[in-house]
Design a protein around this motif. Structure first.
Motif, mmCIF file in Angstrom:
data_model
loop_
_atom_site.group_PDB
_atom_site.id
_atom_site.type_symbol
_atom_site.label_atom_id
_atom_site.label_comp_id
_atom_site.label_asym_id
_atom_site.label_seq_id
_atom_site.Cartn_x
_atom_site.Cartn_y
_atom_site.Cartn_z
ATOM 1 N N ALA A 52 0.859 -1.240 -0.053
ATOM 2 C CA ALA A 52 0.082 -0.111 0.084
ATOM 3 C C ALA A 52 0.882 1.350 -0.039
ATOM 4 O O ALA A 52 0.596 2.094 -0.753
ATOM 5 C CB ALA A 52 -0.922 0.132 1.344
ATOM 6 N N SER A 53 1.934 1.412 0.934
ATOM 7 C CA SER A 53 2.914 2.535 1.016
ATOM 8 C C SER A 53 3.554 2.592 -0.437
ATOM 9 O O SER A 53 3.972 3.739 -0.499
ATOM 10 C CB SER A 53 3.715 2.429 2.089
ATOM 11 N N ASN A 54 3.948 1.643 -1.012
ATOM 12 C CA ASN A 54 4.765 1.599 -2.134
ATOM 13 C C ASN A 54 3.841 2.146 -3.050
ATOM 14 O O ASN A 54 4.473 2.820 -3.937
ATOM 15 C CB ASN A 54 5.175 0.202 -2.307
ATOM 16 N N ALA A 55 2.592 1.606 -3.378
ATOM 17 C CA ALA A 55 1.615 2.126 -4.435
ATOM 18 C C ALA A 55 1.362 3.829 -4.200
ATOM 19 O O ALA A 55 1.283 4.520 -5.214
ATOM 20 C CB ALA A 55 0.276 1.314 -4.203
ATOM 21 N N VAL A 56 1.244 4.134 -2.938
ATOM 22 C CA VAL A 56 0.963 5.617 -2.654
ATOM 23 C C VAL A 56 2.085 6.454 -3.078
ATOM 24 O O VAL A 56 2.095 7.427 -3.791
ATOM 25 C CB VAL A 56 0.669 5.892 -1.300
ATOM 26 N N GLY A 57 3.238 5.902 -2.690
ATOM 27 C CA GLY A 57 4.560 6.551 -3.026
ATOM 28 C C GLY A 57 4.861 6.491 -4.625
ATOM 29 O O GLY A 57 5.297 7.748 -5.032
ATOM 30 N N ASN A 58 4.554 5.452 -5.114
ATOM 31 C CA ASN A 58 4.807 5.482 -6.633
ATOM 32 C C ASN A 58 4.126 6.231 -7.499
ATOM 33 O O ASN A 58 4.272 7.102 -8.443
ATOM 34 C CB ASN A 58 4.600 4.029 -7.239
ATOM 35 N N VAL A 59 2.687 6.553 -7.055
ATOM 36 C CA VAL A 59 1.760 7.584 -7.527
ATOM 37 C C VAL A 59 2.221 8.964 -7.566
ATOM 38 O O VAL A 59 1.992 9.923 -8.178
ATOM 39 C CB VAL A 59 0.330 7.226 -7.401
ATOM 40 N N ASP A 60 2.521 9.226 -6.384
ATOM 41 C CA ASP A 60 2.975 10.616 -5.956
ATOM 42 C C ASP A 60 4.059 11.214 -6.700
ATOM 43 O O ASP A 60 4.175 12.273 -7.126
ATOM 44 C CB ASP A 60 3.647 10.776 -4.380
ATOM 45 N N TYR A 61 5.021 10.168 -7.048
ATOM 46 C CA TYR A 61 5.801 10.622 -8.043
ATOM 47 C C TYR A 61 5.203 11.127 -9.318
ATOM 48 O O TYR A 61 5.823 12.171 -9.967
ATOM 49 C CB TYR A 61 6.884 9.420 -8.422
ATOM 50 N N ILE A 62 4.249 10.387 -9.823
ATOM 51 C CA ILE A 62 3.449 10.894 -11.104
ATOM 52 C C ILE A 62 2.901 12.175 -10.990
ATOM 53 O O ILE A 62 3.028 13.041 -11.621
ATOM 54 C CB ILE A 62 2.891 10.041 -11.650
ATOM 55 N N ASN A 63 2.162 12.164 -9.655
ATOM 56 C CA ASN A 63 1.473 13.267 -9.331
ATOM 57 C C ASN A 63 2.296 14.595 -9.524
ATOM 58 O O ASN A 63 1.867 15.661 -9.733
ATOM 59 C CB ASN A 63 0.620 13.026 -8.033
ATOM 60 N N ASN A 64 3.306 14.460 -8.871
ATOM 61 C CA ASN A 64 4.196 15.633 -8.764
ATOM 62 C C ASN A 64 4.806 16.248 -10.275
ATOM 63 O O ASN A 64 4.888 17.322 -10.103
ATOM 64 C CB ASN A 64 5.403 15.448 -7.743
ATOM 65 N N LEU A 65 4.845 15.164 -10.936
ATOM 66 C CA LEU A 65 5.259 15.523 -12.400
ATOM 67 C C LEU A 65 4.291 16.355 -12.773
ATOM 68 O O LEU A 65 4.445 17.290 -13.353
ATOM 69 C CB LEU A 65 5.723 14.447 -13.280
ATOM 70 N N VAL A 66 2.771 15.560 -12.988
ATOM 71 C CA VAL A 66 1.955 16.327 -13.758
ATOM 72 C C VAL A 66 1.457 17.724 -13.162
ATOM 73 O O VAL A 66 0.974 18.679 -13.647
ATOM 74 C CB VAL A 66 0.769 15.701 -13.967
ATOM 75 N N ILE A 67 1.416 17.776 -11.895
ATOM 76 C CA ILE A 67 1.151 18.958 -10.938
ATOM 77 C C ILE A 67 2.289 20.170 -11.414
ATOM 78 O O ILE A 67 1.755 21.336 -11.499
ATOM 79 C CB ILE A 67 1.286 18.885 -9.626
#
Length: 342
Positions: A52-67
């Motif tokens: 779960a924490s790995n999934a959240v962390g991985n998506v946050d990398y993408i979110n930070n990029l598109v933001i």
């Protein structure tokens, strides 16, 4: 008789005013950055394998990029608006502010739509080797958090304009409230309603909606020097759009390249070669979790420099607006000295 040259003093921003501009921005950035970090920390308590924490962390990398893509437009608009404010050109400052908000809202909504439509393809592109359980959790978290992109755009654009009016304390308070709400809702959704990653994402969505609405209400107040109402008559002016894009596009490319480098590093860390069997015979990627934790701490450590950089948009922008080159050089040196000391 020899004349003595006296050093000109500039009072556009006093030392105290700079402090009260920069310090709240730094604290605000810490609050905003910690949303994803708290999501990862709190979901890790319900998943001993760390999926779960790995999934959240991985998506946050993408979110930070598109933001970064649509946040760059807020940067461009803030600089132009600050220049108009420095030159006491209130009419063009209001035009620039409204153009920026409309552009940010349009692009953040468009990016959100793309991320929602291409959710599986984007995740598969960057994380082809993750376990199926992790991929499913990533999709859930990405779907819900991508829906918050327009809210982030509204908040970033409104907050930037309030900072340009030297009201960074208000934006800090809003980000603080968002952080507290996020933690409270995480506890309720993750531990109370047993919603797992979906609960963490939903808490983040709500926590981003509250400050976005609050910032818009504040910015519409006639008490502001810049009162921006989105639902009044508006039409794009080519001159204003070009000025904003001239700054926003290079800024966006620079920021995205930096975030892309971090994302690609995380992609390599999530490669299948790093999977290890735990005591129960299930695969776990300890390196990916460690990388996510280290990156979260590194982000917080860089908040001081980021806050000073954000404050510089207002300070140097208004100095440029005065048309006094000496004033510009003076405040560039002051902001550089502050960043060096920090």
């Amino acid at each position: 008789m020899q004349t003595v040259k006296t050093k000109k003093k500039y009072s556009l921003f006093t030392g105290r005013q700079l402090l009260w501009l920069i310090a709240p921005i730094v604290i605000e950035n810490i609050f905003s950055t910690s949303l994803g970090m708290f999501d990862g920390i709190m979901v890790s308590s319900i998943d001993t394998l760390g999926h779960a924490s790995n999934a959240v962390g991985n998506v946050d990398y993408i979110n930070n990029l598109v933001i970064q893509l649509f946040s760059a437009f807020a940067t461009g608009g803030t600089i132009i608006t600050s220049q108009y404010l420095g030159g006491n050109n209130l009419e063009d400052a209001k035009k620039s502010a409204k153009h920026m908000l409309v552009i940010v809202l349009f692009f953040s909504t468009a990016i959100a739509a793309v991320c929602l439509a291409l959710n599986p393809f984007i995740l598969q592109l960057f994380y082809p080797d993750v376990e199926s359980d992790v991929m499913e959790l990533q999709r859930t978290y990405f779907y819900i958090t991508a829906a918050s992109f327009p809210l982030i755009g509204i908040f970033n654009g409104s907050a930037a304009l309030l900072r340009a009016q030297r009201k960074s304390m208000v934006t800090m308070t809003s980000a603080g409230i968002s952080c507290v709400v996020n933690i409270g809702l995480n506890a309720a959704f993750i531990w109370g309603f047993k919603m797992g990653v979906a609960g963490a994402a939903l808490a983040t969505l709500i926590a981003r909606a509250i400050p976005a609405v609050y910032m818009r209400v504040l910015l519409m107040s006639d008490k502001n020097l810049l009162s921006v109402k989105l639902f009044t008559k508006f039409r794009f002016e080519g001159r204003m759009v070009r000025r904003i894009l001239f700054i926003a596009i290079p800024s966006g490319i620079e920021s995205c390249l930096f975030q892309l480098g971090k994302l690609m590093t995380n992609t390599f860390v999530n490669a299948g070669c790093y999977l290890q069997l735990d005591a129960s015979g299930k695969y776990v990627n300890y390196e990916a979790n460690a990388n996510t934790i280290a990156n979260s701490l590194n982000n917080i450590a860089s908040m001081v420099g980021g806050g000073i950089g954000t404050a510089s948009l207002t300070v140097i922008g208004q100095a440029v607006g005065t048309g006094d080159e000496g004033c510009v050089r003076y405040y560039i040196k002051r902001m550089f000295a502050i960043s060096f000391i920090a």
